[in-house]
Every structure is written in structure tokens, then in C-alpha cells.
Design a protein around this motif. Structure first.
Motif, PDB file in Angstrom:
ATOM      1  N   MET A 182      35.604 -60.713   9.315  1.00  0.00           N
ATOM      2  CA  MET A 182      36.270 -60.034  10.426  1.00  0.00           C
ATOM      3  C   MET A 182      36.553 -58.563  10.126  1.00  0.00           C
ATOM      4  SD  MET A 182      38.941 -62.884  11.897  1.00  0.00           S
ATOM      5  CE  MET A 182      39.721 -63.308  10.330  1.00  0.00           C
ATOM      6  N   ILE A 183      36.480 -58.172   8.855  1.00  0.00           N
ATOM      7  CA  ILE A 183      36.776 -56.792   8.465  1.00  0.00           C
ATOM      8  C   ILE A 183      35.670 -55.838   8.895  1.00  0.00           C
ATOM      9  CG2 ILE A 183      37.006 -55.244   6.464  1.00  0.00           C
ATOM     10  CD1 ILE A 183      38.374 -57.545   4.998  1.00  0.00           C
ATOM     11  N   TYR A 184      34.430 -56.296   8.808  1.00  0.00           N
ATOM     12  CA  TYR A 184      33.292 -55.381   8.805  1.00  0.00           C
ATOM     13  C   TYR A 184      32.759 -55.054  10.197  1.00  0.00           C
ATOM     14  CZ  TYR A 184      33.571 -56.757   3.944  1.00  0.00           C
ATOM     15  OH  TYR A 184      34.025 -57.015   2.678  1.00  0.00           O
ATOM     16  N   SER A 185      32.139 -53.866  10.284  1.00  0.00           N
ATOM     17  CA  SER A 185      31.640 -53.381  11.567  1.00  0.00           C
ATOM     18  C   SER A 185      30.441 -52.470  11.352  1.00  0.00           C
ATOM     19  CB  SER A 185      32.756 -52.629  12.301  1.00  0.00           C
ATOM     20  OG  SER A 185      33.118 -51.466  11.577  1.00  0.00           O
ATOM     21  N   ASP A 186      29.963 -51.885  12.433  1.00  0.00           N
ATOM     22  CA  ASP A 186      28.776 -51.027  12.403  1.00  0.00           C
ATOM     23  C   ASP A 186      29.119 -49.635  12.934  1.00  0.00           C
ATOM     24  OD1 ASP A 186      27.655 -53.494  11.802  1.00  0.00           O
ATOM     25  OD2 ASP A 186      26.820 -53.777  13.814  1.00  0.00           O
ATOM     26  N   GLY A 187      28.381 -48.631  12.453  1.00  0.00           N
ATOM     27  CA  GLY A 187      28.582 -47.278  12.947  1.00  0.00           C
ATOM     28  C   GLY A 187      27.921 -46.266  12.032  1.00  0.00           C
ATOM     29  N   ALA A 188      27.930 -45.010  12.464  1.00  0.00           N
ATOM     30  CA  ALA A 188      27.336 -43.932  11.667  1.00  0.00           C
ATOM     31  C   ALA A 188      28.054 -42.626  11.956  1.00  0.00           C
ATOM     32  CB  ALA A 188      25.844 -43.783  11.982  1.00  0.00           C
ATOM     33  N   GLY A 189      28.115 -41.787  10.922  1.00  0.00           N
ATOM     34  CA  GLY A 189      28.685 -40.452  11.059  1.00  0.00           C
ATOM     35  C   GLY A 189      27.891 -39.482  10.214  1.00  0.00           C
ATOM     36  N   ALA A 190      27.937 -38.206  10.555  1.00  0.00           N
ATOM     37  CA  ALA A 190      27.155 -37.210   9.832  1.00  0.00           C
ATOM     38  C   ALA A 190      27.823 -35.848   9.902  1.00  0.00           C
ATOM     39  CB  ALA A 190      25.740 -37.119  10.424  1.00  0.00           C
ATOM     40  N   VAL A 191      27.543 -35.033   8.896  1.00  0.00           N
ATOM     41  CA  VAL A 191      27.977 -33.635   8.912  1.00  0.00           C
ATOM     42  C   VAL A 191      26.836 -32.757   8.410  1.00  0.00           C
ATOM     43  CG1 VAL A 191      30.433 -34.128   8.559  1.00  0.00           C
ATOM     44  CG2 VAL A 191      28.962 -33.698   6.572  1.00  0.00           C
ATOM     45  N   VAL A 192      26.822 -31.522   8.870  1.00  0.00           N
ATOM     46  CA  VAL A 192      25.941 -30.497   8.320  1.00  0.00           C
ATOM     47  C   VAL A 192      26.800 -29.579   7.470  1.00  0.00           C
ATOM     48  CG1 VAL A 192      24.414 -28.559   8.810  1.00  0.00           C
ATOM     49  CG2 VAL A 192      24.384 -30.581  10.299  1.00  0.00           C
ATOM     50  N   LEU A 193      26.509 -29.505   6.170  1.00  0.00           N
ATOM     51  CA  LEU A 193      27.190 -28.575   5.282  1.00  0.00           C
ATOM     52  C   LEU A 193      26.292 -27.378   5.039  1.00  0.00           C
ATOM     53  CD1 LEU A 193      28.181 -31.631   3.792  1.00  0.00           C
ATOM     54  CD2 LEU A 193      29.761 -29.884   2.986  1.00  0.00           C
ATOM     55  N   GLU A 194      26.887 -26.207   4.983  1.00  0.00           N
ATOM     56  CA  GLU A 194      26.090 -25.019   4.720  1.00  0.00           C
ATOM     57  C   GLU A 194      26.812 -24.071   3.773  1.00  0.00           C
ATOM     58  OE1 GLU A 194      25.309 -23.264   8.515  1.00  0.00           O
ATOM     59  OE2 GLU A 194      27.213 -22.181   8.574  1.00  0.00           O
ATOM     60  N   ALA A 195      26.031 -23.266   3.055  1.00  0.00           N
ATOM     61  CA  ALA A 195      26.581 -22.230   2.190  1.00  0.00           C
ATOM     62  C   ALA A 195      26.927 -21.029   3.059  1.00  0.00           C
ATOM     63  CB  ALA A 195      25.562 -21.846   1.122  1.00  0.00           C
ATOM     64  N   ARG A 196      28.186 -20.597   2.954  1.00  0.00           N
ATOM     65  CA  ARG A 196      28.637 -19.504   3.799  1.00  0.00           C
ATOM     66  C   ARG A 196      29.379 -18.467   2.955  1.00  0.00           C
ATOM     67  NH1 ARG A 196      31.971 -21.422   8.900  1.00  0.00           N
ATOM     68  NH2 ARG A 196      29.968 -22.457   9.279  1.00  0.00           N
TER      69      ARG A 196
END
Length: 364
Positions: A182-196
Motif C-alpha cells: 500500500m506504500i508504493y506508487s508511480d510517478g516521475a520528476g525531472a530537473v535541468v541543472l546548468e552551470a551559471r
């Protein structure tokens, strides 16, 4: 004239949250067994009520039947690239954190070749051969470890822009006879990291990672179903919840404190603590222990310091942190916000046992 500093900053974020809402009541018809294969003594209503009290989870999201982890990761990546307003061809690396690859509905077969990062790069139609795509299986801390690796690339001058994705379909690898399912689920997340180039240091200020394996390595593992009538060659995610809880509330707070110290800050500088959404009570206990390490008590904990998503999204492993960040960034998590120059802590703990932390200063 002051010299410029190269900072590793998040240029944009995105998430993909499945639309299928699975309420706790969906588990009323399950037959829950213990590790020996015996039926649980308590009725399902009691099991589910106690589960909600401990974890805080009242519902979670499952992927569409025809979707796999790389599909979810692709959706999150598209959103992150759009929000960052960058050309995908300018990416130097694509790092995809996951633990089970692409698992199709009603299948127990892990599919990890080609790597999910290659699949997502293909879906993005990136032709640049110097955009290196690879996977990072590191338990639940995998996405944050990907951020740390991206930071190394950006600081070394080897890269200017890195896409870091966390994606998982844990609903496909859970034993329906195990109440932990019951704990587990589905999904996705993302980030773009850049040198600034910046006048003062922002973005990733410090990071720390630990791996404890002497006695801890098997506390999260893959094993057959508790139901002996099911194919015992099929493997499902299993855990020793008590030991993981005890490990998390002792190891993680100290790790976070050390990471804050490494950034030459103290706890009162931290505006938000973004903890891997694994278990509401465990996260609250980790935060409480962190404040105690600084000689402070429950009354000193700001009510808005630890945003939560687990109540409605469950634990989708590597995806919980980037989804949490993205929802805040887009103003979709109540009153929570990430203002310029806020100092924020990211931290996660999971299979390995692995744990990590990052102190991040929101750029102006």
C-alpha cells in the motif's frame, strides 16, 4: 572587479503524475499475509486504518496500463525542458534514476536494456552524440545522487547542462499479499541543472552521501510473494520496515546536519527541508531528530518547513523529491514557495542502505 563564480543551478523542473487515483479502500479486498504465508489476524479495515495512521497515505497514483517508467520519465523530461526553455540538443548528460527499469503491467520481468536514459533520449529525438545518457540505480536516493553527479560535471567544466530524471512504477513490483504494497506508487520528476556564472555562490552549496552495507544491505530487497501458491521465481519489493525506520531517524538527521555545516550554514538558515516522501511519521521523526541535534525542540520547528506529498501521491521512490520540488516551484503545493536566496535541504534514504543530502540556495 570581482571574479565570477560557477554555480550549479536548477534552470527548470517538470513532473509526470499519473491520473489513476488509488484510494486506500481499493485494498479492502486483498488477502494480506505475513512473511510465513499466514493470513493476518486483523481485518483489512483495521490494517488499512493503522497503515494510514503510520504512513499518512490515503491514496496514491498508478500509471496507465500501457505506460512504463520510461514513458513517465519522458513526460517529466519534456515538462522540465519546456519550463527551463532550453534546446534539448544542448544537454551534455541525461541521468535517469530508477530501480526496476520498464516493467509492463502483469509482468515481473525487469527491462533495463537499452538503458532508460537512452530510451528517453530517443523519445526526445536528441541527435547530439555528445549528450551522454545513462541510468543510475541507487535506491530511493537515486535522483538526488544524480543531482550530485550533475553538480560534479558542471563544476569540472565537463558540462554546461544536465537533465536529471527520477522515474518509477513501483505498483508493478509490489506483492499484493504484503501490506507494505500500500506504500508504493508511480510517478516521475525531472530537473535541468546548468552551470551559471554568478556574483555569489547559489545553487548546490554542499552535498554528502553515505552507503551502509555491513548489516544493512538487505533491509530493502527483492523476494518472492508471501503467497506460496504464486510463482516463487517472481520477485517483489520487500523491506524490514522497523530496521529502516530506526536507520533513517538516526543516520539521516546527522547526515543533514553535517551537510548544513559543510555549507557553512546552521539550521536556522534553512527555509525548507525536502525529504524523500517515504512515510509521514518517519519524515516527521527525522525532522524532529534534526532539530534536537541543534538543541531545539518541537516548538522550534516552523510549521511550513517540511512540505509533504505522500498523503495523496504515496512513495514513488526516486520520483518523490523532484515531484515535490516541481509542485512547489509551480505553486501547486498550498502556500509553499521557493523564494530567491532561500536555503533548502534535499535528503533521501533507501535501499543499499544509501542516504544523501544536498544544501541548495535558490538563485535570484
Amino acid at each position: 572587479m570581482s571574479s565570477k563564480i560557477i554555480s550549479s543551478v536548477i534552470a527548470g523542473s517538470g513532473s509526470f503524475i499519473p491520473e489513476n487515483i488509488i484510494d486506500n479502500s481499493a485494498f479492502l479486498g486483498h488477502t494480506f499475509l505475513d512473511a510465513s504465508g499466514q493470513e493476518m489476524d486483523s481485518p483489512n479495515e483495521t490494517i488499512i486504518r493503522k497503515f494510514h495512521q503510520i504512513t499518512g497515505i490515503r491514496e496514491r497514483r498508478y500509471a496507465d496500463d500501457n505506460m512504463v517508467a520510461s514513458d513517465l520519465g519522458f513526460g517529466a523530461a519534456k515538462n522540465a525542458l519546456q519550463n527551463a526553455d532550453v534546446d534539448p540538443e544542448t544537454l551534455d548528460y541525461i541521468i535517469v534514476a530508477h530501480n526496476f527499469g520498464d516493467v509492463k503491467l502483469n509482468s515481473r520481468r525487469v527491462d533495463m536494456m537499452p538503458p532508460l536514459a537512452s530510451r528517453i533520449k530517443h523519445r526526445l529525438q536528441i541527435a547530439n552524440p555528445y549528450c551522454v545518457a545513462y541510468d543510475l540505480p541507487f535506491g530511493c536516493p537515486g535522483w538526488l545522487q544524480g543531482v550530485i553527479q550533475a553538480h560534479y560535471y558542471l563544476q569540472s567544466g565537463d558540462a554546461k547542462r544536465v537533465l536529471v530524471i527520477g522515474t518509477e512504477t513501483l505498483s508493478r513490483v509490489t506483492d499484493p499479499h504484503d501490506r507494505d504494497s500500500m506504500i508504493y506508487s508511480d510517478g516521475a520528476g525531472a530537473v535541468v541543472l546548468e552551470a551559471r556564472e554568478t556574483e555569489a555562490k547559489v545553487g548546490v552549496l554542499s552535498h554528502l552521501t553515505v552507503s551502509d552495507t555491513i548489516v544493512q544491505a538487505q533491509w530493502l530487497h527483492s523476494s518472492p510473494s508471501y503467497n506460496q501458491d504464486l510463482d516463487q521465481t517472481d520477485l517483489y519489493i520487500k523491506m524490514d520496515g522497523r530496521k529502516i525506520y530506526e536507520y533513517a531517524i538516526t543516520r539521516v538527521p546527522q547526515l543533514v546536519k553535517d551537510c548544513i555545516t559543510k555549507a557553512e550554514l546552521t539550521l536556522t538558515d534553512i527555509k525548507k527541508v525536502l525529504i524523500h516522501q517515504a512515510n509521514e511519521k518517519m519524515d516527521e521523526a527525522m525532522l524532529d531528530r534534526l532539530f534536537k541535534l541543534y538543541g531545539m525542540g518541537a516548538k522550534d520547528i516552523p510549521s511550513d518547513i517540511m512540505p509533504m506529498t505522500i498523503n495523496t501521491l504515496g512513495n514513488n521512490s526516486v520520483a518523490t523529491l523532484p515531484i515535490l520540488y516541481d509542485l512547489i516551484e509551480r505553486g501547486q503545493l498550498g502556500e509553499h514557495s521557493l523564494e530567491p536566496n532561500y536555503d533548502v535541504v534535499f535528503t533521501s534514504v533507501g535501499a543499499g542502505m544509501n542516504a544523501n543530502a544536498v544544501v541548495y540556495r535558490v538563485p535570484s
